[in-house]
Design a protein around this motif. Sequence first.
Motif, PDB file in Angstrom:
ATOM      1  N   MET A   1       0.847  -1.179   0.000  1.00 51.15           N
ATOM      2  CA  MET A   1       0.000   0.000   0.000  1.00 51.15           C
ATOM      3  C   MET A   1       0.888   1.236   0.000  1.00 51.15           C
ATOM      4  N   ASP A   2       0.484   2.227  -0.766  1.00 52.90           N
ATOM      5  CA  ASP A   2       1.191   3.498  -0.779  1.00 52.90           C
ATOM      6  C   ASP A   2       0.586   4.420   0.266  1.00 52.90           C
ATOM      7  N   ILE A   3       1.459   5.085   1.017  1.00 55.36           N
ATOM      8  CA  ILE A   3       1.049   6.004   2.074  1.00 55.36           C
ATOM      9  C   ILE A   3       1.503   7.401   1.689  1.00 55.36           C
ATOM     10  N   TYR A   4       0.561   8.342   1.745  1.00 56.18           N
ATOM     11  CA  TYR A   4       0.861   9.746   1.480  1.00 56.18           C
ATOM     12  C   TYR A   4       1.224  10.394   2.810  1.00 56.18           C
ATOM     13  N   PHE A  21       9.241   4.847   9.099  1.00 51.58           N
ATOM     14  CA  PHE A  21       8.127   3.946   8.807  1.00 51.58           C
ATOM     15  C   PHE A  21       8.511   2.473   8.936  1.00 51.58           C
ATOM     16  N   SER A  22       9.791   2.143   8.863  1.00 54.92           N
ATOM     17  CA  SER A  22      10.210   0.740   8.894  1.00 54.92           C
ATOM     18  C   SER A  22       9.969   0.087  10.247  1.00 54.92           C
ATOM     19  N   LYS A  23       9.669   0.868  11.269  1.00 53.23           N
ATOM     20  CA  LYS A  23       9.332   0.305  12.581  1.00 53.23           C
ATOM     21  C   LYS A  23       8.029  -0.484  12.523  1.00 53.23           C
ATOM     22  N   TYR A  24       7.236  -0.241  11.481  1.00 53.83           N
ATOM     23  CA  TYR A  24       5.910  -0.845  11.387  1.00 53.83           C
ATOM     24  C   TYR A  24       5.803  -1.909  10.296  1.00 53.83           C
ATOM     25  N   GLY A  25       6.841  -2.084   9.509  1.00 53.57           N
ATOM     26  CA  GLY A  25       6.811  -3.091   8.461  1.00 53.57           C
ATOM     27  C   GLY A  25       7.933  -2.870   7.467  1.00 53.57           C
ATOM     28  N   ASP A  51       2.563  -4.899   2.705  1.00 57.29           N
ATOM     29  CA  ASP A  51       1.578  -5.577   3.554  1.00 57.29           C
ATOM     30  C   ASP A  51       0.548  -4.558   4.046  1.00 57.29           C
ATOM     31  N   ASP A  52      -0.711  -4.727   3.634  1.00 55.11           N
ATOM     32  CA  ASP A  52      -1.758  -3.761   3.983  1.00 55.11           C
ATOM     33  C   ASP A  52      -1.965  -3.632   5.489  1.00 55.11           C
ATOM     34  N   THR A  53      -1.850  -4.734   6.221  1.00 57.43           N
ATOM     35  CA  THR A  53      -2.029  -4.681   7.676  1.00 57.43           C
ATOM     36  C   THR A  53      -0.944  -3.834   8.320  1.00 57.43           C
ATOM     37  N   GLU A  54       0.301  -4.027   7.889  1.00 50.35           N
ATOM     38  CA  GLU A  54       1.410  -3.228   8.412  1.00 50.35           C
ATOM     39  C   GLU A  54       1.249  -1.766   8.016  1.00 50.35           C
ATOM     40  N   ALA A  55       0.820  -1.525   6.790  1.00 47.43           N
ATOM     41  CA  ALA A  55       0.642  -0.151   6.308  1.00 47.43           C
ATOM     42  C   ALA A  55      -0.447   0.564   7.106  1.00 47.43           C
ATOM     43  N   GLU A  56      -1.566  -0.120   7.352  1.00 47.15           N
ATOM     44  CA  GLU A  56      -2.652   0.477   8.143  1.00 47.15           C
ATOM     45  C   GLU A  56      -2.180   0.801   9.557  1.00 47.15           C
ATOM     46  N   LYS A  57      -1.385  -0.084  10.138  1.00 40.87           N
ATOM     47  CA  LYS A  57      -0.864   0.164  11.484  1.00 40.87           C
ATOM     48  C   LYS A  57       0.069   1.375  11.478  1.00 40.87           C
ATOM     49  N   LEU A  62       1.368   6.696  13.074  1.00 38.17           N
ATOM     50  CA  LEU A  62       2.210   7.840  12.713  1.00 38.17           C
ATOM     51  C   LEU A  62       1.437   9.094  12.327  1.00 38.17           C
ATOM     52  N   ASP A  63       0.162   8.964  11.978  1.00 34.56           N
ATOM     53  CA  ASP A  63      -0.624  10.156  11.654  1.00 34.56           C
ATOM     54  C   ASP A  63      -0.703  11.033  12.903  1.00 34.56           C
ATOM     55  N   GLY A  64      -0.217  12.257  12.786  1.00 36.02           N
ATOM     56  CA  GLY A  64      -0.208  13.181  13.925  1.00 36.02           C
ATOM     57  C   GLY A  64       1.047  13.099  14.779  1.00 36.02           C
TER      58      GLY A  64
END
Length: 93
Positions: A1-4, A21-25, A51-57, A62-64
């Motif tokens: 998944m791409d994250i903006y 971001f690598s702390k999460y996947g 991995d969508d699950t890692e990306a969602e986490k 990290l948002d905020g």
Amino acid sequence: MDIYVSNLSPFITNEDLKNHFSKYGTVTSANIIMDKFTNRSRGFGFVTIPDDTEAEKAIKELDGSLIDGKTISANKAKPREDKPARSSYNNRW
């Protein structure tokens, strides 16, 4: 998944973004968008975590959050909209 990711400090590098971001996947790419004329950061970028699950986490966590003293925004990237070609000739009349 791409994250903006937006509201990035102008001093953040692609590697800094990837490390954050690598702390999460597994991050396959991290790219800060640069201004093509000044070669300075435009303050946003994209991170890819397959991995969508890692990306969602990562988005949720990290948002905020603070990176280099700035509160970032992280969201699922939306596909780029196709814009009609601009023609200065047709727009004159």
